[in-house]
Scaffold this active site. Sequence first.
Site, PDB file in Angstrom:
ATOM      1  N   GLU A 173     -56.830 -16.033  -9.691  1.00 29.44           N
ATOM      2  CA  GLU A 173     -57.915 -16.786 -10.319  1.00 29.44           C
ATOM      3  C   GLU A 173     -58.938 -15.854 -10.957  1.00 29.44           C
ATOM      4  O   GLU A 173     -59.446 -16.123 -12.049  1.00 29.44           O
ATOM      5  CB  GLU A 173     -58.614 -17.697  -9.292  1.00 29.44           C
ATOM      6  N   ARG A 177     -59.499 -15.601 -15.087  1.00 29.45           N
ATOM      7  CA  ARG A 177     -60.795 -16.097 -15.572  1.00 29.45           C
ATOM      8  C   ARG A 177     -61.757 -14.949 -15.900  1.00 29.45           C
ATOM      9  O   ARG A 177     -62.384 -14.945 -16.955  1.00 29.45           O
ATOM     10  CB  ARG A 177     -61.432 -17.017 -14.525  1.00 29.45           C
ATOM     11  N   ASP A 306     -45.827 -22.977 -12.218  1.00 30.50           N
ATOM     12  CA  ASP A 306     -46.044 -23.234 -13.647  1.00 30.50           C
ATOM     13  C   ASP A 306     -46.135 -21.997 -14.542  1.00 30.50           C
ATOM     14  O   ASP A 306     -45.309 -21.765 -15.425  1.00 30.50           O
ATOM     15  CB  ASP A 306     -47.284 -24.128 -13.855  1.00 30.50           C
ATOM     16  N   GLU A 442     -54.509 -28.848 -19.801  1.00 35.57           N
ATOM     17  CA  GLU A 442     -53.113 -28.693 -20.248  1.00 35.57           C
ATOM     18  C   GLU A 442     -52.700 -29.622 -21.395  1.00 35.57           C
ATOM     19  O   GLU A 442     -51.984 -29.191 -22.309  1.00 35.57           O
ATOM     20  CB  GLU A 442     -52.140 -28.835 -19.060  1.00 35.57           C
ATOM     21  N   THR A 531     -53.332 -17.573 -19.470  1.00 41.65           N
ATOM     22  CA  THR A 531     -53.207 -18.931 -18.924  1.00 41.65           C
ATOM     23  C   THR A 531     -54.568 -19.597 -18.701  1.00 41.65           C
ATOM     24  O   THR A 531     -54.645 -20.756 -18.320  1.00 41.65           O
ATOM     25  CB  THR A 531     -52.334 -18.939 -17.644  1.00 41.65           C
TER      26      THR A 531
HETATM   27  C1  DMJ Z   1     -56.631 -22.908 -15.070  1.00 47.96           C
HETATM   28  O1  DMJ Z   1     -57.298 -22.039 -14.240  1.00 47.96           O
HETATM   29  C2  DMJ Z   1     -55.402 -22.286 -15.677  1.00 47.96           C
HETATM   30  O2  DMJ Z   1     -54.999 -23.005 -16.787  1.00 47.96           O
HETATM   31  C3  DMJ Z   1     -54.262 -22.193 -14.713  1.00 47.96           C
HETATM   32  O3  DMJ Z   1     -53.094 -21.727 -15.322  1.00 47.96           O
HETATM   33  C4  DMJ Z   1     -53.979 -23.552 -14.117  1.00 47.96           C
HETATM   34  N1  DMJ Z   1     -55.149 -24.154 -13.563  1.00 47.96           N
HETATM   35  C5  DMJ Z   1     -56.354 -24.183 -14.359  1.00 47.96           C
HETATM   36  C6  DMJ Z   1     -56.472 -25.341 -15.315  1.00 47.96           C
HETATM   37  O4  DMJ Z   1     -55.861 -26.482 -14.956  1.00 47.96           O
END
Ligand code: DMJ
Length: 542
Positions: A173, A177, A306, A442, A531
Amino acid sequence: MLPQKPQKPVWRRPPRLQIRAPDIGSKDGTQGEALRNTRQEETPLRTVISWRGAVIEPEQGTEHPSKKAAGVPTPSLPAARTQKEPASPNRRQKGVIEAFLHAWKGYRKFSWGHDELKPVSRTFSEWFGLGLTLVDALDTMWLLGLKKEFKEARTWVSTKLNFEKDVDVNLFESTIRILGGLLSTYHLSGDSLFLRKAEDFGNRLMPAFATPSKIPYSDVNIGTGVAHPPRWTSDSTVAEVTSIQLEFRELSRLTGNKKFQEAVENVTRHIHSLSGKKDGLVPMFINTHSGLFTHLGVFTLGARADSYYEYLLKQWIQGGKTETQLLEDYLVAIEGIKAHLLRRSEPGKLVFVGELAHGRFSAKMDHLVCFLPGTLALGVHHGLPTEHMELALALMETCYQMNHQMETGLSPEIAHFNTFSRPDLKDVIVKPADRHNLLRPETVESLFYLYRVTGDRKYQDWGWEILQSFNKYTRVRSGGYSSINNVQSTQKPEPRDKMESFFLGETLKYLYLLFSDDPDLLSLDHYVFNTEAHPLPIWSPV
Ligand code: DMJ
């Protein structure tokens, strides 16, 4: 019979894909080896890799890390930063800017410098204590042209963002981020402050990799350097350990220090060779001591797996399409999805991605899976098989329906699909425990890719519909947006009192990009989004 007219391609730009016999190597996977050897010995003018007869050319981009990593840590990337002066925002983009400013107003007023806004109680919550929302939102502010807000946030980063703190952070995370956010902001703004912060932070994450298997622990204390798995297990999540690669690789390229890249590529190589997969599909957990997959036999494209699939493709793109193994793993996985996880719902025949547990299929799809149509379309843009686009189009429709069929127009966290022909049942079924919406990106992320690749304006319209729903059911008057408990109630959507950092970092950014008609605005030929929607430059081929 009348001769058939050649079919017009649906998408805007034909993929760079030529169906011809590959020049070198064979179809059975030995070609990858041949290419790797070429790479070490000489620098070919153009690297070409193949998949089932499809020949794919590498992209032109910015400098490859293997060249940079030996050099001085003072990167200069004019090519990556250059983007033409963005056109003035159109009506819908102005709508996004307005939403951003409303969200920012709440954050600034009630949670400045803290991780997340609690918009209803007008306070904040702390996760890592690192100004998560602010850091995640930096590049969105830059993109939206919010200079005043950006400047103020930059001052906070410069004077208050201190990583010398006794605090545990989740490796994944915080990488996607914070590290991702700092790196992309550095690229867009050219301000070296963000690179210095990124390097400091990256160094503090490195102890996570000191495990018997070198598969990183889930958590690391950035002050003490002590890393550990969650209290109840020594497992890490597969998606987490395989979705930090874009960021660490880029950090190596920029700093000239190879250790970041080596640590994450070690993980990629290890996972590539592990048994326990099913036609390219991976289990959800991996043990940090043994290095083996655990909880075998369960396969999902949702939570915990995912972004493994997403990062296979995106690393291949980032590296200038030279790392054949990544592409092959991605292509095999897409075939695995098709073979084991795809079904159609009744009565609407929506194509959905379900889950498999020990041979039993479950018609359950997380909203998280809605990254997949976008990823498939991105692959097609970069030359992958056109059948992927058919699947992307079908899944995009499903993800839209997951939003559209709800009373609020917003998707639940998890949908179940009806597969029985019964007149009393609808396609999308929502269980009471799953009917919340966390302001996730998403669906709009995929709408952005689908629009870029096809030019079909219906995707912009769908995104606009979703933005209106966010405004109607999640906006908090005093500032900010809140996740909600019930997407099926327009009367009582029940705010959960939390604005996730990805609403600013991802959801609003993808909406802004979706509404742009300029394909050069963070062009897919020059940038790859991590992501968490932080754009990083594509490297040139070696
Ligand atoms: C985000 O932190 C990222 O997109 C991650 O890949 C999945 N979860 C959240 C958004 O849903």
